[in-house]
Design a protein around this motif. Structure first.
Motif, PDB file in Angstrom:
ATOM      1  N   ASP A  45       0.843  -1.047   0.002  1.00 42.59           N
ATOM      2  CA  ASP A  45      -0.351   0.196  -0.270  1.00 42.59           C
ATOM      3  C   ASP A  45       0.621   0.930   0.042  1.00 42.59           C
ATOM      4  OD1 ASP A  45      -3.128  -0.749   0.061  1.00 42.59           O
ATOM      5  OD2 ASP A  45      -1.623  -2.081   1.521  1.00 42.59           O
ATOM      6  N   SER A  46       1.724   1.247   1.167  1.00 45.82           N
ATOM      7  CA  SER A  46       3.173   2.153   0.932  1.00 45.82           C
ATOM      8  C   SER A  46       4.406   2.713   0.881  1.00 45.82           C
ATOM      9  CB  SER A  46       2.367   2.902   1.771  1.00 45.82           C
ATOM     10  OG  SER A  46       2.486   3.079   2.911  1.00 45.82           O
ATOM     11  N   ILE A  47       4.938   2.644   0.333  1.00 46.57           N
ATOM     12  CA  ILE A  47       6.234   2.653   0.663  1.00 46.57           C
ATOM     13  C   ILE A  47       7.178   4.386   1.308  1.00 46.57           C
ATOM     14  CG2 ILE A  47       9.104   2.454   0.168  1.00 46.57           C
ATOM     15  CD1 ILE A  47       7.555   0.619  -2.571  1.00 46.57           C
ATOM     16  N   THR A  48       7.283   4.482   2.776  1.00 47.22           N
ATOM     17  CA  THR A  48       8.125   5.284   3.317  1.00 47.22           C
ATOM     18  C   THR A  48       9.471   5.727   3.255  1.00 47.22           C
ATOM     19  OG1 THR A  48       6.130   6.136   4.502  1.00 47.22           O
ATOM     20  CG2 THR A  48       8.373   6.539   4.486  1.00 47.22           C
ATOM     21  N   GLY A  49      10.895   6.012   2.565  1.00 46.02           N
ATOM     22  CA  GLY A  49      11.942   5.621   2.276  1.00 46.02           C
ATOM     23  C   GLY A  49      12.627   7.468   2.790  1.00 46.02           C
ATOM     24  N   THR A  50      13.208   7.402   2.802  1.00 44.10           N
ATOM     25  CA  THR A  50      14.951   7.935   4.192  1.00 44.10           C
ATOM     26  C   THR A  50      15.686   8.415   3.061  1.00 44.10           C
ATOM     27  OG1 THR A  50      13.655   8.202   6.017  1.00 44.10           O
ATOM     28  CG2 THR A  50      15.079   9.558   5.423  1.00 44.10           C
ATOM     29  N   SER A  51      16.250   9.276   2.545  1.00 44.75           N
ATOM     30  CA  SER A  51      17.540   8.867   1.999  1.00 44.75           C
ATOM     31  C   SER A  51      17.867   8.000   0.962  1.00 44.75           C
ATOM     32  CB  SER A  51      18.956   8.927   3.095  1.00 44.75           C
ATOM     33  OG  SER A  51      19.561   8.959   2.762  1.00 44.75           O
ATOM     34  N   ALA A  52      18.754   6.651   1.450  1.00 46.60           N
ATOM     35  CA  ALA A  52      19.048   5.384   0.051  1.00 46.60           C
ATOM     36  C   ALA A  52      17.704   4.604   0.346  1.00 46.60           C
ATOM     37  CB  ALA A  52      20.265   5.480   1.163  1.00 46.60           C
ATOM     38  N   GLY A  53      17.193   4.975   1.316  1.00 44.21           N
ATOM     39  CA  GLY A  53      15.257   4.032   1.280  1.00 44.21           C
ATOM     40  C   GLY A  53      14.789   4.981   0.516  1.00 44.21           C
ATOM     41  N   ALA A  54      15.118   6.411  -0.060  1.00 41.45           N
ATOM     42  CA  ALA A  54      14.055   6.908  -1.101  1.00 41.45           C
ATOM     43  C   ALA A  54      14.538   6.020  -2.289  1.00 41.45           C
ATOM     44  CB  ALA A  54      14.919   8.160  -0.718  1.00 41.45           C
ATOM     45  N   VAL A  55      16.299   6.323  -2.619  1.00 41.81           N
ATOM     46  CA  VAL A  55      16.491   5.744  -3.966  1.00 41.81           C
ATOM     47  C   VAL A  55      16.020   4.088  -4.350  1.00 41.81           C
ATOM     48  CG1 VAL A  55      18.112   4.872  -5.149  1.00 41.81           C
ATOM     49  CG2 VAL A  55      18.444   7.439  -3.604  1.00 41.81           C
ATOM     50  N   THR A  56      16.049   3.103  -3.264  1.00 44.90           N
ATOM     51  CA  THR A  56      15.236   2.291  -3.683  1.00 44.90           C
ATOM     52  C   THR A  56      13.397   2.263  -3.734  1.00 44.90           C
ATOM     53  OG1 THR A  56      17.141   0.599  -1.820  1.00 44.90           O
ATOM     54  CG2 THR A  56      14.816  -0.191  -2.357  1.00 44.90           C
ATOM     55  N   ALA A  57      13.005   3.321  -2.716  1.00 45.62           N
ATOM     56  CA  ALA A  57      11.146   3.802  -3.154  1.00 45.62           C
ATOM     57  C   ALA A  57      11.326   3.658  -4.064  1.00 45.62           C
ATOM     58  CB  ALA A  57      11.021   4.292  -1.942  1.00 45.62           C
ATOM     59  N   CYS A 131      10.742  10.628   2.461  1.00 47.45           N
ATOM     60  CA  CYS A 131      11.125  12.003   3.847  1.00 47.45           C
ATOM     61  C   CYS A 131      12.366  12.992   3.883  1.00 47.45           C
ATOM     62  CB  CYS A 131      11.159  10.882   5.411  1.00 47.45           C
ATOM     63  SG  CYS A 131       9.995  10.061   5.796  1.00 47.45           S
ATOM     64  N   ALA A 132      11.606  14.166   4.178  1.00 47.64           N
ATOM     65  CA  ALA A 132      13.211  15.328   3.764  1.00 47.64           C
ATOM     66  C   ALA A 132      12.555  16.468   5.190  1.00 47.64           C
ATOM     67  CB  ALA A 132      12.755  15.614   2.859  1.00 47.64           C
ATOM     68  N   VAL A 133      13.316  17.111   5.563  1.00 45.79           N
ATOM     69  CA  VAL A 133      13.396  18.202   6.792  1.00 45.79           C
ATOM     70  C   VAL A 133      13.208  19.598   5.733  1.00 45.79           C
ATOM     71  CG1 VAL A 133      14.359  19.073   8.695  1.00 45.79           C
ATOM     72  CG2 VAL A 133      14.764  16.551   8.582  1.00 45.79           C
ATOM     73  N   ASP A 134      12.218  19.975   6.276  1.00 51.12           N
ATOM     74  CA  ASP A 134      11.946  21.344   6.050  1.00 51.12           C
ATOM     75  C   ASP A 134      12.735  22.313   7.217  1.00 51.12           C
ATOM     76  OD1 ASP A 134      10.576  24.101   5.430  1.00 51.12           O
ATOM     77  OD2 ASP A 134       8.493  23.464   5.543  1.00 51.12           O
ATOM     78  N   THR A 135      13.603  23.252   6.098  1.00 50.67           N
ATOM     79  CA  THR A 135      15.030  23.886   6.877  1.00 50.67           C
ATOM     80  C   THR A 135      14.122  25.060   7.382  1.00 50.67           C
ATOM     81  OG1 THR A 135      15.267  24.828   4.549  1.00 50.67           O
ATOM     82  CG2 THR A 135      16.660  23.092   5.336  1.00 50.67           C
ATOM     83  N   ARG A 136      12.922  25.368   7.033  1.00 61.72           N
ATOM     84  CA  ARG A 136      12.233  26.240   8.078  1.00 61.72           C
ATOM     85  C   ARG A 136      12.047  26.160   8.775  1.00 61.72           C
ATOM     86  NH1 ARG A 136       6.916  29.319   5.134  1.00 61.72           N
ATOM     87  NH2 ARG A 136       8.545  29.320   3.540  1.00 61.72           N
ATOM     88  N   ASN A 137      11.574  25.236   9.654  1.00 61.14           N
ATOM     89  CA  ASN A 137      10.979  24.506  10.838  1.00 61.14           C
ATOM     90  C   ASN A 137      11.298  23.540  11.160  1.00 61.14           C
ATOM     91  OD1 ASN A 137       9.622  22.656   9.642  1.00 61.14           O
ATOM     92  ND2 ASN A 137       7.817  23.445   9.563  1.00 61.14           N
ATOM     93  N   GLY A 138      12.592  22.750  10.991  1.00 54.93           N
ATOM     94  CA  GLY A 138      13.192  21.706  11.214  1.00 54.93           C
ATOM     95  C   GLY A 138      11.909  20.358  11.695  1.00 54.93           C
ATOM     96  N   ARG A 139      10.969  20.286  10.731  1.00 56.44           N
ATOM     97  CA  ARG A 139       9.824  19.211  10.234  1.00 56.44           C
ATOM     98  C   ARG A 139      10.240  18.439   9.593  1.00 56.44           C
ATOM     99  NH1 ARG A 139       4.619  22.567  12.497  1.00 56.44           N
ATOM    100  NH2 ARG A 139       5.428  23.269  14.621  1.00 56.44           N
ATOM    101  N   ASP A 177      17.987  16.585   3.627  1.00 57.24           N
ATOM    102  CA  ASP A 177      17.730  14.859   3.813  1.00 57.24           C
ATOM    103  C   ASP A 177      17.101  14.836   5.171  1.00 57.24           C
ATOM    104  OD1 ASP A 177      18.510  12.153   4.680  1.00 57.24           O
ATOM    105  OD2 ASP A 177      20.648  12.612   3.288  1.00 57.24           O
ATOM    106  N   GLY A 178      15.883  13.073   4.746  1.00 52.78           N
ATOM    107  CA  GLY A 178      15.225  13.450   6.340  1.00 52.78           C
ATOM    108  C   GLY A 178      15.939  12.283   7.629  1.00 52.78           C
TER     109      GLY A 178
END
Length: 296
Positions: A45-57, A131-139, A177-178
């Motif tokens: 149903d869903s794939i959540t990827g961060t950094s290297a995981g985003a590439v695989t996703a 997943c990435a981090v918003d530089t404005r608020n760090g979220r 980078d998330g």
């Protein structure tokens, strides 16, 4: 865990960061998921990827199956369908308003690479979240088809390591980078109300490492962080975490960008994931394959 009345259980994959060898680890995990549970990563149903995981996703979302992901890591020849998909890289494509056609004469950036591969179009079969981090608020932001980004832009944002790559601007926001927030960001999938979450965490470790050194300290830290996120998830769904064993860590070594270790890491991860998934109950309506894994 109970299956939804009209269909099977909602399965979410979480693919954590881990540089090049993180992608190798994910390839082994996804192949084991297919061989042991009969679950094709392209059909979850869903794939959540961060950094290297985003590439695989990103590869999975583009239509690359687990077998071809594994072949990519082990240097084996890929299928005709995978070669056809990969032939899009560097080929001219029509701009959709968010960018220009890629330049075949120059090595493509991560964003251009994946927008070539996907025709800058999000898949309809699986929900991708990068997943990435918003530089404005760090979220943390889980960039998806509703984010206003192309798949390539979202993947580039998730891979934008501070100090090594430029932040990625999407709309009026700038992202890095998330993994700045969390290496895996497993807890971000809670809002999708999954029945089962499978976390592939290549920078973690299955048991604490009682040794000195920066990598041991990092892995121990990621292990604690991932356990905290998965504990929160476990209150609403089943969670299976696949973390490197001592054997996997030995295969990786201290340089997570060591390309010469990709095959070894993928094979070790496959064996580790097979063992874990064999001992876990597969989701309702998902039967284990009648034939045992072929021991790649």
């Amino acid at each position: 865990m109970e299956a939804h009345a009209s269909r099977g259980p909602v399965i979410a994959l979480v693919l954590g960061g881990g540089w090049k060898l993180g992608a190798s680890f994910h390839a082994g995990v996804l192949l084991a998921l297919r061989d042991i549970w009969g679950v094709d990563a392209r059909s979850v149903d869903s794939i959540t990827g961060t950094s290297a995981g985003a590439v695989t996703a990103g590869f999975v979302g583009a239509g690359i199956d687990a077998d071809d992901l594994f072949r990519r890591e082990t240097g084996a020849g890929q299928s005709g369908s995978a070669r056809e998909l990969m032939s899009r890289i560097g080929s001219p494509r029509r701009s959709n308003g968010s960018g220009t056609a890629s330049d075949a004469a120059a090595p493509p950036s991560v964003g251009t690479y994946f927008d070539d591969l996907t025709h800058a179009t999000w898949p309809s079969g699986v929900q991708l979240r990068f997943c990435a981090v918003d530089t404005r608020n760090g979220r943390v932001a889980a960039l998806d088809a509703d984010s206003g980004a192309t798949p390539g832009e979202a993947i580039a944002a998730s891979c934008s390591v501070p100090g090594l790559a430029r932040p990625v601007r999407i709309g009026d926001r700038t992202y890095v980078d998330g993994a700045v927030r969390s290496v895996n960001n497993a807890d971000t999938v809670a809002a999708s109300e999954p029945d089962i979450v499978i976390v592939s965490a290549p920078m973690s470790v299955d048991r604490p490492l009682y040794q000195l050194g920066p990598m041991a300290a990092l892995r121990n830290s990621v292990r604690v962080q991932n356990a905290r996120e998965c504990k929160r998830l476990a209150t609403i769904c089943d969670v299976i975490t696949i973390e490197p064993t001592r054997s996997d860590i030995a295969a990786m070594g201290s340089n997570l960008n060591a390309a010469k270790r990709r095959e070894r890491v993928a094979r070790h991860a496959y064996a580790t994931a097979c063992e874990i998934l064999e001992h876990e109950r597969p989701p309702a309506s998902v039967s284990k394959p009648a034939v045992a894994p072929n021991g790649r």
